[in-house]
Design an enzyme around this catalytic site. Structure first.
Site, short mmCIF file in Angstrom:
data_model
loop_
_atom_site.label_atom_id
_atom_site.label_comp_id
_atom_site.label_asym_id
_atom_site.label_seq_id
_atom_site.Cartn_x
_atom_site.Cartn_y
_atom_site.Cartn_z
CE1 TYR A 18 -15.11 -8.87 10.55
CE2 TYR A 18 -17.50 -8.81 10.54
CZ TYR A 18 -16.29 -8.15 10.63
OH TYR A 18 -16.27 -6.79 10.79
CB ILE A 26 -0.94 0.01 1.22
CG1 ILE A 26 -1.91 -1.16 1.10
CG2 ILE A 26 -1.70 1.33 1.31
CD1 ILE A 26 -2.85 -1.30 2.27
NE ARG A 27 -1.82 5.11 -4.17
CZ ARG A 27 -2.63 6.05 -3.68
NH1 ARG A 27 -2.15 7.02 -2.95
NH2 ARG A 27 -3.92 6.02 -3.92
CE LYS A 57 -14.89 -7.77 13.93
NZ LYS A 57 -13.68 -6.94 14.06
N1 SER Z 1 -19.57 -4.41 7.41
C1 SER Z 1 -19.21 -5.63 8.05
C2 SER Z 1 -19.38 -6.78 7.13
O1 SER Z 1 -20.33 -6.83 6.44
C3 SER Z 1 -20.03 -5.83 9.31
O2 SER Z 1 -19.17 -5.83 10.39
O3 SER Z 1 -18.59 -7.65 7.11
#
Ligand code: SER
Length: 318
Positions: free
Chosen positions: A141, A40-41, A145
Protein backbone atom coordinates in the site's frame (compact mmCIF):
# COMPACT_ATOMS: atom_id res chain seq x y z
CA UNK A 1 -14.54 28.57 -12.95
CA UNK A 2 -17.36 27.38 -15.20
CA UNK A 3 -19.93 24.74 -14.38
CA UNK A 4 -18.45 21.73 -12.61
CA UNK A 5 -19.40 18.09 -13.19
CA UNK A 6 -17.94 15.81 -10.56
CA UNK A 7 -16.94 12.14 -10.79
CA UNK A 8 -16.24 10.18 -7.59
CA UNK A 9 -14.72 6.69 -7.73
CA UNK A 10 -14.75 4.60 -4.55
CA UNK A 11 -17.84 6.57 -3.59
CA UNK A 12 -19.15 3.87 -1.25
CA UNK A 13 -15.99 3.74 0.86
CA UNK A 14 -15.07 5.49 4.11
CA UNK A 15 -14.15 8.79 2.45
CA UNK A 16 -16.47 8.61 -0.54
CA UNK A 17 -19.67 8.19 1.44
CA UNK A 18 -19.10 11.41 3.38
CA UNK A 19 -17.58 13.27 0.44
CA UNK A 20 -20.59 12.63 -1.79
CA UNK A 21 -23.06 13.82 0.84
CA UNK A 22 -21.01 16.99 1.34
CA UNK A 23 -20.73 17.57 -2.42
CA UNK A 24 -24.51 17.18 -2.68
CA UNK A 25 -24.93 20.30 -0.51
CA UNK A 26 -23.13 22.28 -3.20
CA UNK A 27 -24.03 20.50 -6.45
CA UNK A 28 -27.27 19.14 -7.82
CA UNK A 29 -27.82 15.37 -8.11
CA UNK A 30 -27.33 15.49 -11.88
CA UNK A 31 -23.90 17.13 -11.54
CA UNK A 32 -22.40 14.29 -9.48
CA UNK A 33 -21.56 10.90 -10.96
CA UNK A 34 -20.31 7.97 -8.91
CA UNK A 35 -18.91 4.68 -10.11
CA UNK A 36 -20.04 1.52 -8.41
CA UNK A 37 -18.85 -2.01 -8.73
CA UNK A 38 -21.62 -4.16 -10.16
CA UNK A 39 -22.17 -5.88 -6.85
CA UNK A 40 -22.78 -2.68 -4.91
CA UNK A 41 -26.36 -1.49 -4.79
CA UNK A 42 -27.24 2.11 -5.51
CA UNK A 43 -27.46 4.19 -2.38
CA UNK A 44 -27.05 7.81 -3.35
CA UNK A 45 -29.20 10.50 -4.76
CA UNK A 46 -26.71 11.07 -7.63
CA UNK A 47 -25.95 9.46 -11.01
CA UNK A 48 -24.57 5.93 -10.54
CA UNK A 49 -22.56 4.23 -13.29
CA UNK A 50 -21.81 0.54 -12.82
CA UNK A 51 -18.43 -0.76 -13.91
CA UNK A 52 -14.80 -1.43 -13.08
CA UNK A 53 -12.71 1.69 -12.41
CA UNK A 54 -9.55 0.04 -13.72
CA UNK A 55 -11.26 -0.36 -17.11
CA UNK A 56 -10.06 2.56 -19.20
CA UNK A 57 -12.90 2.31 -21.73
CA UNK A 58 -15.52 2.44 -19.01
CA UNK A 59 -13.98 5.52 -17.39
CA UNK A 60 -13.45 7.29 -20.70
CA UNK A 61 -17.07 6.71 -21.66
CA UNK A 62 -18.28 8.23 -18.40
CA UNK A 63 -15.97 11.25 -18.55
CA UNK A 64 -17.14 11.96 -22.12
CA UNK A 65 -20.82 11.24 -21.55
CA UNK A 66 -21.11 13.46 -18.48
CA UNK A 67 -18.50 16.04 -19.50
CA UNK A 68 -16.68 15.56 -16.22
CA UNK A 69 -14.52 18.48 -15.01
CA UNK A 70 -13.33 17.14 -11.62
CA UNK A 71 -12.48 13.61 -10.47
CA UNK A 72 -12.10 12.46 -6.88
CA UNK A 73 -10.35 9.17 -7.48
CA UNK A 74 -10.85 7.34 -4.19
CA UNK A 75 -11.14 3.72 -5.34
CA UNK A 76 -8.37 1.63 -3.80
CA UNK A 77 -7.37 -1.12 -1.41
CA UNK A 78 -6.18 -0.13 2.09
CA UNK A 79 -3.03 -1.35 3.85
CA UNK A 80 -4.27 -4.69 5.19
CA UNK A 81 -6.25 -5.51 2.04
CA UNK A 82 -3.17 -4.74 -0.07
CA UNK A 83 -0.99 -7.15 1.94
CA UNK A 84 -3.55 -9.91 1.31
CA UNK A 85 -3.17 -9.49 -2.44
CA UNK A 86 -0.21 -7.29 -3.48
CA UNK A 87 -0.74 -7.98 -7.20
CA UNK A 88 -4.34 -6.81 -7.06
CA UNK A 89 -3.28 -3.80 -4.97
CA UNK A 90 -0.80 -2.73 -7.65
CA UNK A 91 -3.41 -3.13 -10.37
CA UNK A 92 -6.11 -1.19 -8.57
CA UNK A 93 -4.10 1.38 -6.62
CA UNK A 94 -1.48 2.23 -9.23
CA UNK A 95 -3.06 1.00 -12.46
CA UNK A 96 -6.31 2.77 -11.60
CA UNK A 97 -4.51 6.02 -10.84
CA UNK A 98 -2.46 5.91 -14.07
CA UNK A 99 -5.65 5.41 -16.08
CA UNK A 100 -7.33 8.35 -14.36
CA UNK A 101 -4.30 10.62 -14.87
CA UNK A 102 -4.05 9.75 -18.59
CA UNK A 103 -7.75 10.45 -19.14
CA UNK A 104 -7.49 13.64 -17.08
CA UNK A 105 -4.76 14.94 -19.40
CA UNK A 106 -6.84 14.04 -22.47
CA UNK A 107 -10.07 15.64 -21.22
CA UNK A 108 -8.53 18.46 -19.12
CA UNK A 109 -9.99 17.19 -15.87
CA UNK A 110 -8.88 18.32 -12.40
CA UNK A 111 -7.96 15.39 -10.12
CA UNK A 112 -7.95 14.66 -6.40
CA UNK A 113 -6.20 11.49 -5.28
CA UNK A 114 -5.57 10.44 -1.67
CA UNK A 115 -2.14 9.43 -0.48
CA UNK A 116 -1.61 8.30 3.11
CA UNK A 117 0.68 8.24 6.13
CA UNK A 118 1.53 4.82 4.68
CA UNK A 119 3.84 6.61 2.21
CA UNK A 120 6.26 6.85 5.14
CA UNK A 121 8.28 3.91 6.44
CA UNK A 122 10.49 2.74 9.29
CA UNK A 123 13.38 5.04 8.28
CA UNK A 124 11.18 8.17 8.32
CA UNK A 125 11.47 10.45 11.39
CA UNK A 126 8.51 9.43 13.57
CA UNK A 127 7.65 12.63 15.40
CA UNK A 128 6.35 15.71 13.64
CA UNK A 129 7.31 14.07 10.34
CA UNK A 130 8.35 16.75 7.85
CA UNK A 131 6.74 17.28 4.44
CA UNK A 132 9.98 16.46 2.62
CA UNK A 133 11.58 13.43 4.20
CA UNK A 134 12.66 9.81 3.66
CA UNK A 135 9.95 7.78 1.89
CA UNK A 136 10.85 4.09 2.15
CA UNK A 137 7.58 2.30 2.95
CA UNK A 138 7.62 -1.44 3.60
CA UNK A 139 3.99 -2.24 2.69
CA UNK A 140 2.57 -2.70 -0.81
CA UNK A 141 0.00 0.00 0.00
CA UNK A 142 2.81 2.40 0.93
CA UNK A 143 4.77 1.52 -2.20
CA UNK A 144 1.62 2.29 -4.22
CA UNK A 145 1.20 5.61 -2.42
CA UNK A 146 4.79 6.82 -2.97
CA UNK A 147 4.72 5.72 -6.62
CA UNK A 148 1.35 7.42 -7.05
CA UNK A 149 2.57 10.65 -5.47
CA UNK A 150 5.53 10.77 -7.84
CA UNK A 151 3.29 10.00 -10.81
CA UNK A 152 0.95 12.86 -9.84
CA UNK A 153 3.85 15.28 -9.58
CA UNK A 154 5.24 14.06 -12.92
CA UNK A 155 1.92 14.58 -14.70
CA UNK A 156 1.73 18.08 -13.24
CA UNK A 157 5.25 18.98 -14.39
CA UNK A 158 5.12 17.22 -17.76
CA UNK A 159 1.51 17.82 -18.86
CA UNK A 160 0.41 20.72 -16.63
CA UNK A 161 -2.27 18.48 -15.09
CA UNK A 162 -4.01 20.04 -12.09
CA UNK A 163 -3.74 17.08 -9.72
CA UNK A 164 -3.88 17.56 -5.97
CA UNK A 165 -3.34 15.16 -3.10
CA UNK A 166 -3.34 14.75 0.68
CA UNK A 167 -1.52 12.24 2.88
CA UNK A 168 -4.57 11.16 4.86
CA UNK A 169 -3.97 10.04 8.43
CA UNK A 170 -6.19 7.32 9.91
CA UNK A 171 -9.73 8.52 9.26
CA UNK A 172 -12.57 7.96 11.71
CA UNK A 173 -16.06 7.93 10.25
CA UNK A 174 -19.49 6.45 10.97
CA UNK A 175 -21.52 6.65 7.74
CA UNK A 176 -19.64 3.88 5.90
CA UNK A 177 -18.48 0.61 7.46
CA UNK A 178 -14.72 0.53 8.25
CA UNK A 179 -12.37 -0.74 5.53
CA UNK A 180 -9.52 -3.26 5.63
CA UNK A 181 -6.89 -0.96 7.15
CA UNK A 182 -4.56 -0.66 10.12
CA UNK A 183 -5.83 2.55 11.69
CA UNK A 184 -9.39 1.20 11.40
CA UNK A 185 -9.28 -0.22 14.93
CA UNK A 186 -10.32 3.33 15.84
CA UNK A 187 -13.61 2.82 13.96
CA UNK A 188 -14.29 -0.83 14.94
CA UNK A 189 -13.86 0.07 18.60
CA UNK A 190 -16.99 2.27 18.60
CA UNK A 191 -19.21 -0.48 17.16
CA UNK A 192 -17.84 -2.99 19.68
CA UNK A 193 -18.18 -0.56 22.61
CA UNK A 194 -21.82 0.13 21.82
CA UNK A 195 -22.77 -3.45 20.96
CA UNK A 196 -20.72 -5.50 23.47
CA UNK A 197 -19.21 -2.96 25.89
CA UNK A 198 -15.84 -4.56 25.16
CA UNK A 199 -13.27 -4.67 22.37
CA UNK A 200 -10.14 -6.64 21.51
CA UNK A 201 -7.70 -4.28 19.86
CA UNK A 202 -5.38 -5.64 17.16
CA UNK A 203 -2.76 -2.96 17.92
CA UNK A 204 -0.68 -2.48 21.04
CA UNK A 205 -2.05 0.00 23.59
CA UNK A 206 0.91 2.34 23.00
CA UNK A 207 0.73 2.52 19.18
CA UNK A 208 0.47 6.23 18.54
CA UNK A 209 -0.74 7.12 15.04
CA UNK A 210 -1.86 10.31 13.27
CA UNK A 211 -5.67 10.39 13.05
CA UNK A 212 -8.49 12.66 11.92
CA UNK A 213 -12.27 12.83 12.18
CA UNK A 214 -13.94 12.48 8.78
CA UNK A 215 -15.58 15.94 8.82
CA UNK A 216 -12.16 17.54 9.04
CA UNK A 217 -10.85 15.29 6.25
CA UNK A 218 -13.72 16.21 3.94
CA UNK A 219 -13.41 19.90 4.78
CA UNK A 220 -9.66 19.84 4.02
CA UNK A 221 -10.16 17.89 0.80
CA UNK A 222 -12.70 20.41 -0.51
CA UNK A 223 -10.54 23.33 0.65
CA UNK A 224 -7.54 21.93 -1.22
CA UNK A 225 -9.60 21.44 -4.38
CA UNK A 226 -11.04 24.98 -4.16
CA UNK A 227 -7.65 26.68 -3.67
CA UNK A 228 -6.30 28.70 -6.63
CA UNK A 229 -3.68 26.65 -8.53
CA UNK A 230 -0.89 29.12 -7.77
CA UNK A 231 -1.32 28.39 -4.06
CA UNK A 232 -0.57 24.70 -4.54
CA UNK A 233 3.17 24.34 -3.95
CA UNK A 234 3.13 20.57 -3.33
CA UNK A 235 2.22 18.35 -6.27
CA UNK A 236 3.25 15.05 -4.70
CA UNK A 237 0.96 15.08 -1.65
CA UNK A 238 0.48 17.38 1.35
CA UNK A 239 1.10 16.25 4.93
CA UNK A 240 -2.35 16.55 6.50
CA UNK A 241 -2.86 16.31 10.26
CA UNK A 242 -5.32 16.87 13.08
CA UNK A 243 -4.92 14.65 16.15
CA UNK A 244 -2.84 11.68 17.18
CA UNK A 245 -3.54 9.16 19.92
CA UNK A 246 -2.80 5.64 21.14
CA UNK A 247 -5.45 2.92 21.53
CA UNK A 248 -5.11 3.34 25.30
CA UNK A 249 -5.88 7.07 25.07
CA UNK A 250 -8.91 6.40 22.87
CA UNK A 251 -10.15 3.77 25.32
CA UNK A 252 -9.77 6.24 28.21
CA UNK A 253 -11.79 8.80 26.27
CA UNK A 254 -14.56 6.29 25.50
CA UNK A 255 -14.62 5.30 29.19
CA UNK A 256 -15.28 8.92 30.17
CA UNK A 257 -18.58 8.59 28.32
CA UNK A 258 -19.11 4.88 29.03
CA UNK A 259 -17.39 3.77 32.27
CA UNK A 260 -18.38 0.11 31.81
CA UNK A 261 -16.38 -0.23 28.55
CA UNK A 262 -13.31 -2.51 28.64
CA UNK A 263 -10.60 -3.23 26.09
CA UNK A 264 -7.92 -5.88 25.81
CA UNK A 265 -4.95 -5.79 23.49
CA UNK A 266 -3.90 -8.62 21.18
CA UNK A 267 -1.54 -7.17 18.61
CA UNK A 268 -1.45 -9.24 15.39
CA UNK A 269 0.19 -8.93 11.94
CA UNK A 270 -1.19 -5.39 11.64
CA UNK A 271 1.10 -4.21 14.44
CA UNK A 272 4.11 -4.35 12.13
CA UNK A 273 2.35 -2.07 9.66
CA UNK A 274 1.47 0.42 12.43
CA UNK A 275 5.06 0.33 13.71
CA UNK A 276 6.34 1.42 10.31
CA UNK A 277 4.25 4.62 10.28
CA UNK A 278 4.83 8.01 11.95
CA UNK A 279 3.27 9.09 15.24
CA UNK A 280 2.59 12.69 14.27
CA UNK A 281 2.96 14.88 11.17
CA UNK A 282 4.08 18.41 10.44
CA UNK A 283 1.38 19.86 8.16
CA UNK A 284 2.55 23.48 8.22
CA UNK A 285 2.73 23.62 4.42
CA UNK A 286 -1.01 22.88 4.12
CA UNK A 287 -1.70 25.53 6.77
CA UNK A 288 0.41 28.06 4.91
CA UNK A 289 -0.74 27.32 1.34
CA UNK A 290 -4.51 26.93 1.75
CA UNK A 291 -5.29 27.78 5.39
CA UNK A 292 -5.80 24.25 6.66
CA UNK A 293 -7.19 24.10 10.20
CA UNK A 294 -8.83 21.06 11.84
CA UNK A 295 -11.75 21.38 14.26
CA UNK A 296 -12.07 18.04 16.02
CA UNK A 297 -9.96 16.96 18.98
CA UNK A 298 -10.08 13.49 20.54
CA UNK A 299 -12.85 14.34 22.96
CA UNK A 300 -15.16 15.98 20.40
CA UNK A 301 -14.58 13.17 17.89
CA UNK A 302 -15.33 10.48 20.50
CA UNK A 303 -18.61 12.11 21.53
CA UNK A 304 -19.82 12.41 17.92
CA UNK A 305 -18.81 8.83 17.11
CA UNK A 306 -20.60 7.39 20.14
CA UNK A 307 -23.74 9.36 19.34
CA UNK A 308 -23.82 8.60 15.61
CA UNK A 309 -22.80 4.93 15.75
CA UNK A 310 -25.38 4.35 18.46
CA UNK A 311 -28.07 6.01 16.27
CA UNK A 312 -26.99 3.82 13.38
CA UNK A 313 -27.10 0.61 15.42
CA UNK A 314 -30.56 1.49 16.75
CA UNK A 315 -31.82 2.06 13.23
CA UNK A 316 -30.51 -1.39 12.27
CA UNK A 317 -28.14 -0.31 9.48
CA UNK A 318 -24.58 -1.66 9.37
N1 SER B 1 -6.39 3.89 7.15
C1 SER B 1 -5.37 3.48 6.25
C2 SER B 1 -4.94 2.10 6.54
O1 SER B 1 -4.78 1.77 7.66
C3 SER B 1 -4.20 4.44 6.30
O2 SER B 1 -4.07 5.05 5.07
O3 SER B 1 -4.71 1.35 5.66
Amino acid sequence: MGKRKILVTGAFGLVGTDLVSELRKKYSAKDIVVTAHNTIRDGFDVIVEHGDVTDENFLEKIIKKHQITDVYHLAGLLSVGSEKDPQLAWRINLGGLKTVLDLAVKYKVKVFWPSSIAAFGPTTPKENTPQHTVLEPTTMYGVNKVSGELLCQYYNLRYGLDVRSLRYPGLIAYKAPPGDGTTEYSVHIFYAALKDKKYTCFLDKNSRLPMMFIDDAIKGTLQLMAAPPEKITIRTSYNFAAINFTPEELVAEIKKNMPEFTCEYKPDHRQKIADSWPKSLDDSQAKKDWDWKPEYDLSKMTKVMLKEVSKKLRSGSK
